[in-house]
Design an enzyme around this catalytic site. Structure first.
Site, PDB file in Angstrom:
ATOM      1  N   ASN A   1     -26.976   2.267   3.238  1.00 10.32           N
ATOM      2  CA  ASN A   1     -26.650   3.189   4.334  1.00 10.32           C
ATOM      3  C   ASN A   1     -27.903   3.931   4.753  1.00 10.32           C
ATOM      4  O   ASN A   1     -28.788   4.214   3.943  1.00 10.32           O
ATOM      5  CB  ASN A   1     -25.578   4.203   3.938  1.00 10.32           C
ATOM      6  CG  ASN A   1     -25.084   4.965   5.162  1.00 10.32           C
ATOM      7  OD1 ASN A   1     -24.444   4.382   6.036  1.00 10.32           O
ATOM      8  ND2 ASN A   1     -25.418   6.238   5.273  1.00 10.32           N
TER       9      ASN A   1
ATOM     10  N   ARG B   1     -30.428  16.435   7.717  1.00 11.02           N
ATOM     11  CA  ARG B   1     -31.581  17.334   7.588  1.00 11.02           C
ATOM     12  C   ARG B   1     -31.858  17.669   6.125  1.00 11.02           C
ATOM     13  O   ARG B   1     -30.939  17.656   5.288  1.00 11.02           O
ATOM     14  CB  ARG B   1     -31.332  18.617   8.374  1.00 11.02           C
ATOM     15  CG  ARG B   1     -30.341  19.512   7.655  1.00 11.02           C
ATOM     16  CD  ARG B   1     -30.213  20.870   8.305  1.00 11.02           C
ATOM     17  NE  ARG B   1     -29.411  21.720   7.480  1.00 11.02           N
ATOM     18  CZ  ARG B   1     -28.317  22.367   7.902  1.00 11.02           C
ATOM     19  NH1 ARG B   1     -27.893  22.244   9.143  1.00 11.02           N
ATOM     20  NH2 ARG B   1     -27.656  23.141   7.072  1.00 11.02           N
TER      21      ARG B   1
ATOM     22  N   ASP C   1     -28.518  25.884  14.104  1.00  8.82           N
ATOM     23  CA  ASP C   1     -27.977  24.531  14.260  1.00  8.82           C
ATOM     24  C   ASP C   1     -27.732  24.148  15.716  1.00  8.82           C
ATOM     25  O   ASP C   1     -27.932  24.956  16.623  1.00  8.82           O
ATOM     26  CB  ASP C   1     -26.677  24.422  13.434  1.00  8.82           C
ATOM     27  CG  ASP C   1     -26.649  23.148  12.622  1.00  8.82           C
ATOM     28  OD1 ASP C   1     -26.967  22.092  13.198  1.00  8.82           O
ATOM     29  OD2 ASP C   1     -26.323  23.203  11.423  1.00  8.82           O
TER      30      ASP C   1
HETATM   31  C1  LIG Z   1     -31.166  15.679  14.810  1.00  5.16           C
HETATM   32  C2  LIG Z   1     -29.923  15.360  14.029  1.00  5.16           C
HETATM   33  C3  LIG Z   1     -29.638  16.029  12.856  1.00  5.16           C
HETATM   34  C4  LIG Z   1     -28.506  15.754  12.112  1.00  5.16           C
HETATM   35  N1  LIG Z   1     -28.278  16.432  10.954  1.00  5.16           N
HETATM   36  C5  LIG Z   1     -27.207  16.103  10.193  1.00  5.16           C
HETATM   37  C6  LIG Z   1     -27.010  16.746   8.940  1.00  5.16           C
HETATM   38  O1  LIG Z   1     -27.787  17.605   8.520  1.00  5.16           O
HETATM   39  N2  LIG Z   1     -25.940  16.373   8.204  1.00  5.16           N
HETATM   40  C7  LIG Z   1     -25.056  15.410   8.621  1.00  5.16           C
HETATM   41  O2  LIG Z   1     -24.115  15.098   7.904  1.00  5.16           O
HETATM   42  N3  LIG Z   1     -25.210  14.805   9.821  1.00  5.16           N
HETATM   43  C8  LIG Z   1     -26.267  15.121  10.611  1.00  5.16           C
HETATM   44  N4  LIG Z   1     -26.456  14.496  11.817  1.00  5.16           N
HETATM   45  C9  LIG Z   1     -25.444  13.520  12.283  1.00  5.16           C
HETATM   46  C10 LIG Z   1     -25.552  12.193  11.537  1.00  5.16           C
HETATM   47  O3  LIG Z   1     -26.849  11.688  11.607  1.00  5.16           O
HETATM   48  C11 LIG Z   1     -24.571  11.175  12.094  1.00  5.16           C
HETATM   49  O4  LIG Z   1     -23.254  11.666  11.915  1.00  5.16           O
HETATM   50  C12 LIG Z   1     -24.677   9.791  11.451  1.00  5.16           C
HETATM   51  O5  LIG Z   1     -23.692   8.951  12.002  1.00  5.16           O
HETATM   52  C13 LIG Z   1     -24.516   9.849   9.956  1.00  5.16           C
HETATM   53  O6  LIG Z   1     -24.665   8.555   9.404  1.00  5.16           O
HETATM   54  P1  LIG Z   1     -23.523   7.959   8.455  1.00  5.16           P
HETATM   55  O7  LIG Z   1     -22.356   7.651   9.380  1.00  5.16           O
HETATM   56  O8  LIG Z   1     -24.134   6.706   7.905  1.00  5.16           O
HETATM   57  O9  LIG Z   1     -23.191   8.961   7.437  1.00  5.16           O
HETATM   58  C14 LIG Z   1     -27.602  14.767  12.574  1.00  5.16           C
HETATM   59  C15 LIG Z   1     -27.868  14.091  13.763  1.00  5.16           C
HETATM   60  C16 LIG Z   1     -29.010  14.376  14.495  1.00  5.16           C
HETATM   61  C17 LIG Z   1     -29.280  13.620  15.759  1.00  5.16           C
HETATM   62 MN   LIG Z   2     -23.390   4.699   7.870  1.00  2.58          MN
END
Ligand SMILES: Cc1cc2nc3c(=O)[nH]c(=O)nc-3n(C[C@H](O)[C@H](O)[C@H](O)COP(=O)(O)O)c2cc1C
Ligand SMILES: [Mn+2]
Length: 510
Positions: A194, A199, A307
């Site tokens: 994955n 952050r 945020d």
């Molecule tokens: C700039 C930015 C910061 C992000 N920070 C977080 C974070 O701190 N924690 C989190 O869970 N998702 C965060 N996200 C959203 C996730 O990257 C997004 O939900 C992604 O689909 C997660 O991947 P996963 O589905 O494999 O868990 C952020 C997205 C962006 C664009």
């Molecule tokens: Mn994923």
């Protein structure tokens, strides 16, 4: 700085440092540097040579530039650091399209639709027709390489995270935060990779927080390690081809490899290399790689953090990553972003997701015509959906279905209109909603999971939701009166007025 000063385009600002041919058109970017060159060539990036501090100063500059819809910024002179910092590279519709090498995100949606169409080839020509599709799929499979630019320099002791200009974004933040990290983990039972963007607060030169929310895949992997009591290996990539960076933010279903999705987006396999100290593969063309592990059960206060809602998210306990090794490219560039009151850079990444993921929603809910996740709703708070309505209560069906679907489950407000409404036109949507809705009949109240960033609910992660069915209602939906006709002028009169239009307004002597 005035609102247009950066646009004056003094030649010296764009003085070319281009060392490679940046004019190639549709080939995937090899790395972040090629994207930077492309941005610069298109006057979408400014190099800043004035000394700046990563503590708050860059935020204030980048925030002003975001609000003016300005360019990407490459800070080349950071106080106390040798690495330059890139910010706002994705921060407009145009740059987001450039990042994924399309004119419009709908081109990607179209490719996805094509791939999802079931096709059983018949005969030789049918099979030939399938070939381009198969190529799309084989292009998507990552390629393992043994040597990688991201491992040119290896740090194991001495300067570690403290050598990277990690931003302290907002005054009340709990510390500096890595804001564009690609966090790679593996499922300890299946080995499935994955990659998510979560952050990371920097505590000291080898320790940082891991802010995967409760609903995310990284945390799902972590829970299996927690159960086993075994340390969890983690690798974090910073920088790389912009399609790879975007893929880490895409709400793919669990067990769909983000690196495969990135390969599909860039039409070329992502090159991965095995890390030096952990059994995880990372994009070979990254700028930096952080390698380390998370000890199951160990948590530490993370936050507060200014945020993307425009508010601080409160401090809470999250897992801790212990870094054993950092590798980086020669002359590495540190990529960052800031989030805050919209519009900010991440809004354009999320708007790309809105377009790219529409066909996936339509596959399950084919009556959906279009979707708008307004920037002000910061994506989990509001979805406006248009549908082709063919039966009673279909608006309510869509509301309920979306509350059960992937990351859409966190949506707090859903507004449903019919497909003669342009969901991107907020004036039109609110006109329909204010006029078409009987609150008692057309509101759907529910409760369920909420995004951890929702600060309005009485508890974290759980609260109330509202669906608004602003479609036309018929007798089977309790409507006791005929639905009124919408005012429209006749075609003949429109044509007549078109023809005479200039004549009405010719200046004549009184
Ligand atoms: C700039 C930015 C910061 C992000 N920070 C977080 C974070 O701190 N924690 C989190 O869970 N998702 C965060 N996200 C959203 C996730 O990257 C997004 O939900 C992604 O689909 C997660 O991947 P996963 O589905 O494999 O868990 C952020 C997205 C962006 C664009
Ligand atoms: Mn994923």
């Amino acid at each position: 700085m005035t609102s247009v000063s950066y646009m004056k385009g003094e030649q010296s600002i764009f003085a070319s440092r281009v060392t490679r041919n940046a004019s190639r058109k549709t080939m995937a970017y090899k790395d972040l540097r090629e994207f930077i060159l492309k941005l610069e060539k298109n006057k979408e990036l400014i190099r800043i040579k004035t000394e700046v501090s990563p503590v708050l100063e860059i935020t204030e500059i980048a925030d002003r530039i975001s609000k003016e819809h300005g360019p990407a910024l490459l800070f080349e002179n950071l106080k106390g650091y040798k690495f330059p910092l890139l910010i706002n590279a994705f921060g407009s519709y145009k740059r987001m399209a450039m990042a994924l090498e399309v004119n419009h995100m709908d081109e990607i949606a179209k490719r996805i639709k094509e791939i999802m169409k079931p096709h059983i080839p018949e005969g030789f020509f049918g099979k030939l027709q399938m070939l381009p599709k198969l190529k799309e799929i084989s292009d998507s499979i990552p390629k393992i390489v043994s040597h990688a630019p991201c491992q040119e320099i290896v740090l194991k002791d001495g300067p570690m995270l403290d050598s990277i200009p990690v931003l302290k974004c907002w005054p009340d933040d709990g510390g500096p935060f890595i804001t564009l990290p690609l966090v790679f983990t593996k499922d300890r039972e299946t080995g499935q990779r994955n990659c998510g963007m979560y952050r990371m607060q920097v505590y000291d030169r080898v320790t940082c927080g891991m802010h995967w929310h409760i609903h995310k895949d990284g945390r799902r992997h972590y829970l299996k390690y927690e159960k086993s009591g075994k340390p969890m290996e983690v690798a974090v990539a910073l920088g790389g081809d912009p399609a790879v960076i975007y893929a880490a933010t895409a709400p793919l279903p669990p067990d769909i490899d983000e690196m495969m999705f990135a390969g599909f987006l860039r039409k070329k396999p992502v090159e991965l290399v095995r890390c030096k100290t952990v059994d995880i593969e990372v994009p070979a063309q990254s700028e930096f790689i952080l390698e380390g592990e998370i000890v199951p059960g160990e948590v530490r206060i993370e936050g507060p953090f200014g945020d993307h809602t425009g508010f601080y998210s409160p401090a809470d306990k999250y897992p801790v990553m212990h870094i054993k090794c950092i590798t980086h490219r020669k002359h590495a560039i540190y990529p960052a972003t800031i989030v805050g009151k919209p519009p900010m850079e991440d809004c354009y990444m999320a708007k790309a997701t809105e377009r790219i993921f529409l066909p996936m929603l339509q596959m399950i809910l084919p009556e959906i015509a279009d979707m708008n996740l307004p920037i002000e709703g910061v994506f989990h708070n509001c979805a406006i959906i248009s549908i082709k309505k063919t039966y009673p209560a279909q608006g309510k069906k869509i509301i309920n279905a979306l509350w059960g679907m992937g990351q859409m489950m966190n949506t707090k407000f859903i507004i449903i209109v019919e497909d003669d409404t342009d969901v991107q036109n907020i004036n039109e949507v609110t006109w329909r909603a204010f006029n078409n809705v009987d609150p008692k009949r057309d509101f759907v109240f529910s409760e369920g999971p909420l995004d951890v960033l929702d600060h309005s609910a009485s508890w974290p992660l759980f609260g109330n939701k509202l669906g608004i069915d602003a479609t036309r209602k018929g007798p089977q939906e309790g409507m006791q009166r005929p639905w009124p006709e919408e005012i429209k002028m006749s075609k003949e009169i429109k044509e007549l007025v078109d023809k005479k239009w200039k004549d009405y307004f010719v200046m004549r002597d009184p």
